[in-house]
Design a protein around this motif. Structure first.
Motif, PDB file in Angstrom:
ATOM      1  N   LEU A   1       0.941  -1.273   0.214  1.00 12.73           N
ATOM      2  CA  LEU A   1      -0.055  -0.007   0.104  1.00 12.73           C
ATOM      3  C   LEU A   1       0.763   1.181  -0.263  1.00 12.73           C
ATOM      4  N   GLN A   2       1.873   1.057   0.504  1.00  9.32           N
ATOM      5  CA  GLN A   2       3.021   2.455   0.448  1.00  9.32           C
ATOM      6  C   GLN A   2       4.293   1.793  -0.238  1.00  9.32           C
ATOM      7  N   LEU A   3       4.609   2.802  -1.214  1.00 10.73           N
ATOM      8  CA  LEU A   3       5.993   2.572  -1.775  1.00 10.73           C
ATOM      9  C   LEU A   3       6.945   3.790  -1.940  1.00 10.73           C
TER      10      LEU A   3
ATOM     11  N   VAL B   1      12.493   3.480 -10.294  1.00 15.47           N
ATOM     12  CA  VAL B   1      12.572   2.299  -9.228  1.00 15.47           C
ATOM     13  C   VAL B   1      11.543   2.280  -8.210  1.00 15.47           C
ATOM     14  N   LEU B   2      10.883   1.388  -7.783  1.00 11.83           N
ATOM     15  CA  LEU B   2       9.878   1.275  -6.687  1.00 11.83           C
ATOM     16  C   LEU B   2      10.262   0.415  -5.578  1.00 11.83           C
ATOM     17  N   ASN B   3      10.159   0.634  -4.334  1.00  9.06           N
ATOM     18  CA  ASN B   3      10.754  -0.144  -3.462  1.00  9.06           C
ATOM     19  C   ASN B   3       9.880   0.190  -2.212  1.00  9.06           C
ATOM     20  N   MET B   4      10.089  -0.720  -1.153  1.00  7.46           N
ATOM     21  CA  MET B   4       9.036  -0.531   0.044  1.00  7.46           C
ATOM     22  C   MET B   4       9.763   0.657   0.955  1.00  7.46           C
ATOM     23  N   VAL B   5       8.882   1.065   1.833  1.00 11.26           N
ATOM     24  CA  VAL B   5       9.377   2.427   2.507  1.00 11.26           C
ATOM     25  C   VAL B   5      10.066   1.751   3.557  1.00 11.26           C
ATOM     26  N   ASP B   6      10.785   2.595   4.146  1.00 13.60           N
ATOM     27  CA  ASP B   6      11.890   2.237   5.099  1.00 13.60           C
ATOM     28  C   ASP B   6      11.402   2.329   6.709  1.00 13.60           C
ATOM     29  N   TYR B   7      10.185   2.204   6.833  1.00 12.04           N
ATOM     30  CA  TYR B   7       9.597   1.964   8.203  1.00 12.04           C
ATOM     31  C   TYR B   7       8.547   0.863   8.276  1.00 12.04           C
ATOM     32  N   GLU B   8       7.943   0.602   9.260  1.00  8.94           N
ATOM     33  CA  GLU B   8       6.888  -0.475   9.545  1.00  8.94           C
ATOM     34  C   GLU B   8       5.892  -0.312   8.621  1.00  8.94           C
ATOM     35  N   MET B   9       5.722  -1.537   7.982  1.00  7.40           N
ATOM     36  CA  MET B   9       4.675  -1.551   6.928  1.00  7.40           C
ATOM     37  C   MET B   9       4.419  -3.184   6.826  1.00  7.40           C
ATOM     38  N   THR B  10       3.406  -3.597   6.362  1.00 11.87           N
ATOM     39  CA  THR B  10       3.009  -5.111   6.086  1.00 11.87           C
ATOM     40  C   THR B  10       2.690  -5.387   4.631  1.00 11.87           C
ATOM     41  N   ILE B  11       3.513  -6.447   4.159  1.00  7.62           N
ATOM     42  CA  ILE B  11       3.081  -6.800   2.584  1.00  7.62           C
ATOM     43  C   ILE B  11       2.662  -8.306   2.740  1.00  7.62           C
ATOM     44  N   PRO B  12       1.398  -8.488   2.103  1.00  6.61           N
ATOM     45  CA  PRO B  12       1.129  -9.987   2.048  1.00  6.61           C
ATOM     46  C   PRO B  12       1.454 -10.470   0.814  1.00  6.61           C
ATOM     47  N   ASP B  13       1.978 -11.817   0.817  1.00  7.72           N
ATOM     48  CA  ASP B  13       2.504 -12.593  -0.184  1.00  7.72           C
ATOM     49  C   ASP B  13       1.754 -14.143  -0.152  1.00  7.72           C
ATOM     50  N   GLU B  14       1.411 -14.578  -1.384  1.00  8.53           N
ATOM     51  CA  GLU B  14       0.934 -15.926  -1.466  1.00  8.53           C
ATOM     52  C   GLU B  14       1.688 -16.753  -2.056  1.00  8.53           C
ATOM     53  N   TYR B  15       1.841 -18.073  -1.767  1.00  9.59           N
ATOM     54  CA  TYR B  15       2.566 -18.929  -2.244  1.00  9.59           C
ATOM     55  C   TYR B  15       2.011 -20.516  -2.015  1.00  9.59           C
ATOM     56  N   HIS B  16       1.653 -21.184  -3.151  1.00  7.89           N
ATOM     57  CA  HIS B  16       0.877 -22.198  -3.108  1.00  7.89           C
ATOM     58  C   HIS B  16      -0.455 -22.273  -2.217  1.00  7.89           C
ATOM     59  N   GLY B  17      -0.964 -21.178  -2.683  1.00  9.92           N
ATOM     60  CA  GLY B  17      -2.335 -20.967  -1.861  1.00  9.92           C
ATOM     61  C   GLY B  17      -2.171 -20.625  -0.423  1.00  9.92           C
ATOM     62  N   VAL B  18      -1.066 -20.374   0.310  1.00  4.17           N
ATOM     63  CA  VAL B  18      -0.868 -19.889   1.563  1.00  4.17           C
ATOM     64  C   VAL B  18      -0.656 -18.502   1.521  1.00  4.17           C
ATOM     65  N   THR B  19      -1.162 -17.662   2.380  1.00  5.96           N
ATOM     66  CA  THR B  19      -0.878 -16.388   2.602  1.00  5.96           C
ATOM     67  C   THR B  19       0.037 -16.187   3.815  1.00  5.96           C
TER      68      THR B  19
END
Length: 486
Positions: free
Chosen positions: A90-92, A104-122
């Motif tokens: 949500l923040q870049l 170039v887009l990257n994560m911000v350098d403070y607390e944030m949460t990124i969801p990731d899904e792999y083989h149906g697991v979040t």
């Protein structure tokens, strides 16, 4: 973080935990402290373990107890999440690297949460910076990545998912890699956040356009290719996966250009180590080594001038230089500086500390190889000695192709007979072949004529210097004979 569907669940858990904390305070007040520690805390931990359905794994940017070492797992995970963040975060933050038009887009350098899904697991990743806002970040208070997942996926994470993250992170780094030129930060610049600072390295030199003997160039390329493929071999013979190169020769023969060309050929970053900036002595030198990445080149240019490593370098100083040296010594004492010793440098090259990491080249350059301590450049430390001498005819042809775009010319034969006796550097040859105007038509005749004139003058200078050298030797011999007679 886990969705609106679980809000009621967490509200109930929060209420229950609040009640438990209340009763825990009462028990701690009316029962002996030992009773609380022995029984209540044991069951308290069981309750927390039972109610918490999620597990967290933290990957710190730096690791190590005695010294701080860059954590490669963090580097790979950060690269992987940078690719994921573009699609899901949500923040870049956006930036354009130097000498590049790509955003170039990257994560911000403070607390944030990124969801990731792999083989149906979040899974959920959080980037944290433990340093206070507004203060320079230190190594021991750096960033960390925290992975959160349901505890029923523990084995799936440790056996599959983390391996997936590491492999994909390596691929992202390989695809987007820009070679970097690092330099060690002076301790005067206390506000700097890292032990090394860097810029993007876009030097155009390649081994193909390097002006040197063809056979020697092919030998260097074969040696580099063999080193790159020799991981299993080095492990088999029990040696650290590294190789030392000593580049020596007169000024202007292309030592720095050779390093840039090797970097391009191997696709390695360069760590330009300035020994005079290492004020923490051998201890700081080891930390600098540990903070270098694999697949890199560690360079110490003009090693004979960088630091006094041997008694051979000592000479008599004038009074003014003694005063300057005394001032520098007093300043060093005030700052608490420590010297890098020869033994410390040798341990840096091939001691126990040098075995950390892998696939590294260590390159020294010097104009005066005879001034170096033999222990510093023996085989096993500087494995391959490469002399970069005056320009040969093969080197001239490469330069003529580079600068004038010609492969042959009637004046080539004249230059062939003159260049070996002239003792001229590739830098001087290139300067004479440089056309005055880039788009001024064919100027090869004029440039080659300039070079022939320069070769004639260089040959005359070489003869004169040789005559002066012989005269000095004769005078020294006569003085020695007179002393013996006396």
């Amino acid at each position: 973080m886990w969705g609106m569907g679980e809000n009621n669940y967490w509200t109930a858990i929060g209420t229950s935990l609040g009640s438990l904390m209340f009763f825990y305070t009462l028990i701690e007040r009316f029962f002996p402290h030992g009773f609380v520690r022995q029984y209540v805390e044991k069951y308290w931990q069981r309750i927390l373990r039972f109610t918490n359905r999620y597990i967290q794994i933290t990957i710190d940017e730096y690791t190590g107890e005695l010294v701080d070492q860059k954590n490669q797992s963090y580097t790979f995970a950060d690269a992987y999440l940078s690719a994921v963040a573009i699609q899901r975060a949500l923040q870049l933050k956006a930036y354009t690297p130097k000498n590049s038009n790509k955003l170039v887009l990257n994560m911000v350098d403070y607390e944030m949460t990124i969801p990731d899904e792999y083989h149906g697991v979040t899974f959920w990743w959080m980037l944290s910076n433990t340093n206070e806002i507004g203060k320079p970040r230190k190594v021991d208070t750096s960033r960390s990545l925290t992975l959160t997942f349901h505890k029923k996926y523990r084995h799936f994470v440790t056996e599959k998912y983390l391996d997936h993250v590491m492999e994909k992170g390596k691929e992202v780094l390989a695809q987007n890699q820009q070679r970097k030129l690092y330099t060690n930060s002076s301790r005067d610049n206390w506000y700097k956040q890292e032990m090394w600072s860097h810029v993007v390295f876009n030097h155009p030199a390649t081994l193909d356009n390097l002006a040197m003997d063809k056979a020697k160039k092919e030998d260097i390329m074969e040696d580099l290719i063999a080193f790159r493929k020799a991981k299993a071999y080095y492990a088999k013979i029990g040696k650290a996966w590294k190789r030392g190169y000593l580049l020596y020769g007169p000024p202007g023969t292309g030592k720095s250009t050779m390093i840039a060309a090797i970097s391009e050929f191997m696709n390695y970053d360069i760590y330009d180590l300035e020994l005079k900036s290492v004020r923490g002595g051998n201890s700081e030198l080891r930390k600098l080594l540990l903070d270098t990445s694999d697949r890199s080149i560690i360079v110490i240019e003009d090693i004979d001038c960088s630091i006094a490593l041997t008694d051979k370098r000592k000479s008599k100083k004038k009074t003014s230089s003694k005063k300057k040296k005394s001032y520098e010594q007093r300043l060093a004492e005030i700052r608490g500086d420590k010297d890098v010793t020869l033994s410390g440098l040798l341990n840096f090259i091939d001691g126990l500390w040098s075995s950390t990491g892998g696939e590294k080249l260590i390159i020294f350059t010097t104009n005066h190889v005879e001034k170096l301590d033999p222990a510093l450049i023996r085989r096993g430390r500087m494995d391959k000695h490469i002399e970069l001498a005056y320009c040969s005819f093969d080197g001239f042809k490469i330069l003529a192709k580079n600068y004038l775009n010609i492969d042959d010319h009637p004046l080539f034969e004249t230059i062939r007979h003159m260049i070996d006796e002239a003792r001229i550097t590739p830098a001087d040859v290139a300067e004479n072949l440089m056309p005055k105007t880039i788009n001024g038509g064919d100027c090869s005749e004029v440039c080659l004529g300039k070079l022939i004139t320069a070769l004639e003058k260089s040959k005359e200078d070489a003869i004169r210097l040789e005559a002066e050298k012989l005269l000095e030797e004769e005078e020294e011999s006569e003085e020695e004979e007179e002393d013996e007679d006396f």
